[in-house]
Design a protein around this motif. Structure first.
Motif, short mmCIF file in Angstrom:
data_model
loop_
_atom_site.label_atom_id
_atom_site.label_comp_id
_atom_site.label_asym_id
_atom_site.label_seq_id
_atom_site.Cartn_x
_atom_site.Cartn_y
_atom_site.Cartn_z
N ILE A 235 -26.16 -26.59 62.56
CA ILE A 235 -25.48 -27.09 61.36
C ILE A 235 -24.15 -26.38 61.18
CG2 ILE A 235 -25.58 -27.03 58.84
CD1 ILE A 235 -28.52 -27.82 59.05
N THR A 236 -24.12 -25.07 61.39
CA THR A 236 -22.88 -24.31 61.26
C THR A 236 -21.83 -24.83 62.24
OG1 THR A 236 -24.04 -22.32 60.51
CG2 THR A 236 -21.85 -22.01 61.47
N GLU A 237 -22.24 -25.13 63.46
CA GLU A 237 -21.31 -25.65 64.47
C GLU A 237 -20.75 -27.01 64.07
OE1 GLU A 237 -23.42 -23.54 68.37
OE2 GLU A 237 -23.73 -25.67 67.96
N ILE A 238 -21.60 -27.87 63.51
CA ILE A 238 -21.13 -29.20 63.11
C ILE A 238 -20.15 -29.11 61.94
CG2 ILE A 238 -21.88 -31.42 62.13
CD1 ILE A 238 -24.45 -31.14 63.78
N ILE A 239 -20.44 -28.24 60.99
CA ILE A 239 -19.50 -28.05 59.88
C ILE A 239 -18.16 -27.55 60.40
CG2 ILE A 239 -19.03 -26.65 57.82
CD1 ILE A 239 -22.06 -26.77 57.23
N GLN A 240 -18.18 -26.61 61.32
CA GLN A 240 -16.93 -26.09 61.89
C GLN A 240 -16.18 -27.18 62.64
OE1 GLN A 240 -15.50 -22.98 61.40
NE2 GLN A 240 -13.79 -24.14 62.26
N HIS A 241 -16.90 -28.03 63.36
CA HIS A 241 -16.26 -29.16 64.06
C HIS A 241 -15.44 -30.00 63.08
CE1 HIS A 241 -15.72 -32.92 66.28
NE2 HIS A 241 -16.25 -33.52 65.23
N HIS A 242 -16.01 -30.29 61.93
CA HIS A 242 -15.29 -31.14 60.97
C HIS A 242 -14.14 -30.39 60.31
CE1 HIS A 242 -17.54 -34.83 61.33
NE2 HIS A 242 -18.64 -34.11 61.41
N GLN A 243 -14.26 -29.09 60.15
CA GLN A 243 -13.12 -28.32 59.66
C GLN A 243 -11.97 -28.38 60.68
OE1 GLN A 243 -12.86 -27.27 56.61
NE2 GLN A 243 -14.98 -27.86 56.15
N ASP A 244 -12.32 -28.28 61.96
CA ASP A 244 -11.30 -28.39 63.01
C ASP A 244 -10.69 -29.79 63.02
OD1 ASP A 244 -11.93 -25.79 63.69
OD2 ASP A 244 -13.18 -26.36 65.41
N ARG A 245 -11.53 -30.82 62.86
CA ARG A 245 -11.03 -32.19 62.86
C ARG A 245 -10.13 -32.45 61.66
NH1 ARG A 245 -13.06 -36.46 65.47
NH2 ARG A 245 -12.86 -35.02 67.23
N LEU A 246 -10.45 -31.86 60.53
CA LEU A 246 -9.59 -31.99 59.35
C LEU A 246 -8.23 -31.33 59.61
CD1 LEU A 246 -12.22 -31.32 56.55
CD2 LEU A 246 -10.92 -33.45 56.86
N ALA A 247 -8.22 -30.19 60.28
CA ALA A 247 -6.96 -29.54 60.62
C ALA A 247 -6.13 -30.43 61.56
CB ALA A 247 -7.23 -28.18 61.28
N GLU A 248 -6.79 -31.08 62.51
CA GLU A 248 -6.09 -32.00 63.41
C GLU A 248 -5.55 -33.21 62.64
OE1 GLU A 248 -9.10 -32.95 66.22
OE2 GLU A 248 -9.07 -30.98 67.19
N THR A 249 -6.29 -33.66 61.65
CA THR A 249 -5.85 -34.79 60.84
C THR A 249 -4.62 -34.43 60.04
OG1 THR A 249 -8.16 -35.51 60.70
CG2 THR A 249 -6.60 -36.54 59.18
N ARG A 250 -4.60 -33.22 59.49
CA ARG A 250 -3.41 -32.76 58.76
C ARG A 250 -2.18 -32.75 59.68
NH1 ARG A 250 -7.38 -28.86 57.11
NH2 ARG A 250 -8.01 -29.16 54.93
N LEU A 251 -2.36 -32.28 60.91
CA LEU A 251 -1.26 -32.26 61.86
C LEU A 251 -0.78 -33.66 62.19
CD1 LEU A 251 -2.35 -29.46 64.40
CD2 LEU A 251 -0.44 -29.38 62.76
N ALA A 252 -1.73 -34.61 62.29
CA ALA A 252 -1.37 -35.99 62.60
C ALA A 252 -0.50 -36.59 61.51
CB ALA A 252 -2.64 -36.82 62.79
N LEU A 253 -0.64 -36.11 60.28
CA LEU A 253 0.15 -36.63 59.16
C LEU A 253 1.48 -35.90 58.98
CD1 LEU A 253 -2.62 -37.12 56.42
CD2 LEU A 253 -1.62 -38.85 57.93
#
Length: 339
Positions: free
Chosen positions: A251-269
């Motif tokens: 569960i901790t790994e999956i939460i971290q994955h989405h935090q990383d994906r959110l950071a990538e989404t911010r960069l995309a914008l």
């Protein structure tokens, strides 16, 4: 016991790995033995190879279709729901099919085709051109066809209720995000969880915002994971990939994955206004994906954009070209100089 496609998890639990015609090529289904017969949890997609795999599995296990007394579905995505109607027709008296109450909207919208116009509009809003949107709609239709025939009737399961799965009494837990009404099943006595597609090994569940989705699927998913991490789970049986031995760690790994994906989404914008398709093209290798997979990339990208929108870190506006919606980082506030 382990044979091709079959693994004995416990004295009373069999895992059957049923083939899928996609890159995600296996769905895990489970048979749980009880005094009255077997309970089947999830079914697979109704293809010739899946039917052949089930027949071989039952023959190897010495189980007849009549020995299966009920079908329980974690959620109604095609790879879990798709063979429920076929299974019902394997016995003279159709076995009951239990589905989560919260999945009824998906049943109506996806399988009874009540959202065709909304789905087309959703694709255009994501930035798809008309011809590309039609290709994605055709991919959905072909998958939907592999869920026929549908069950003749359903019985509803409710969150926080207890249900008998074989010899085990399990607590049904609402686990939203991947699908709005998904239920997972917890045997507290054995610290065993049948977790559907909510927690997976090696891959992360698709958390998408679809035309039929409730608001903020990613937010609801992350909140659910934080709650579920408090449960004592020694073994979790997922809908795909391997068994989960370290529940809290995964569960901790999956939460971290989405935090990383959110950071990538911010960069995309960061470079200016983008459609959901533009953002998806920065988060995923879209050129390697099939039309079936493009839909999931769009939905997951949109879920992350909407999550950032709820935090005030993204804003959207609709354009007139194909009805596309543009997402952007909020403008930096400028402070006026003091006189």
């Amino acid at each position: 016991m382990s044979q091709a496609g079959i693994t004995q998890i416990a004295d009373d639990i069999i895992q059957a790995r049923i083939p899928l015609p996609y890159a995600l090529n296996i769905v895990n289904c489970y048979l749980l033995r009880g005094a009255a017969g077997w309970t089947l949890v999830d079914t697979g997609l109704n293809t010739g190879s899946a039917r052949a795999e089930w027949r071989a599995a039952l023959q190897n296990l010495g189980i007849k279709p009549a020995d299966i007394v009920k079908i329980v579905l974690t959620h109604l995505h095609p790879d879990h729901f798709g063979m429920a109607g076929w299974w019902q027709r394997q016995t003279e008296t159709p076995m009951p099919v239990y589905l989560p109450e919260g999945e009824l909207p998906l049943l109506r919208q996806l399988y009874q085709r009540q959202n065709a116009a909304e789905y087309h509009k959703w694709l255009l809003n994501c930035g798809m051109a008309e011809d590309a949107a039609r290709k994605l709609e055709n991919a959905l239709h072909s998958t939907r066809d592999l869920t026929q025939p549908h069950p003749v009737d359903y019985r509803l399961l409710h969150a926080d209720a207890r249900i008998q799965l074989g010899a085990r009494e399990c607590l049904a837990i609402h686990a939203p995000g991947h699908s709005d009404g998904q239920l997972i099943f917890y045997d507290e006595r054995d610290k065993l969880m049948l977790c559907g597609d909510h927690v997976l090994m090696r891959i992360t569940p698709n958390i998408g915002s679809w035309s039929h989705s409730q608001a903020d699927p990613l937010g609801r998913f992350l909140a659910s994971l934080h709650d579920l991490a408090e449960l004592d789970v020694r073994l979790a049986l997922p809908g795909h990939k391997g068994l989960i031995m370290d529940w809290r760690g995964r569960i901790t790994e999956i939460i971290q994955h989405h935090q990383d994906r959110l950071a990538e989404t911010r960069l995309a914008l960061a470079g200016g206004a983008r459609t959901t398709l533009d953002v998806a093209s920065r988060l995923f290798a879209m050129e390697r994906l099939t039309p079936h997979e493009w839909r999931f990339a769009l939905a997951e990208s949109l879920a992350h954009l909407e999550y950032l929108g709820a935090l005030g870190e993204a804003a959207c506006q609709q354009t007139h070209e194909h009805g596309a919606i543009l997402w952007s980082a909020p403008a930096q506030h400028k402070t006026s100089a003091k006189a």
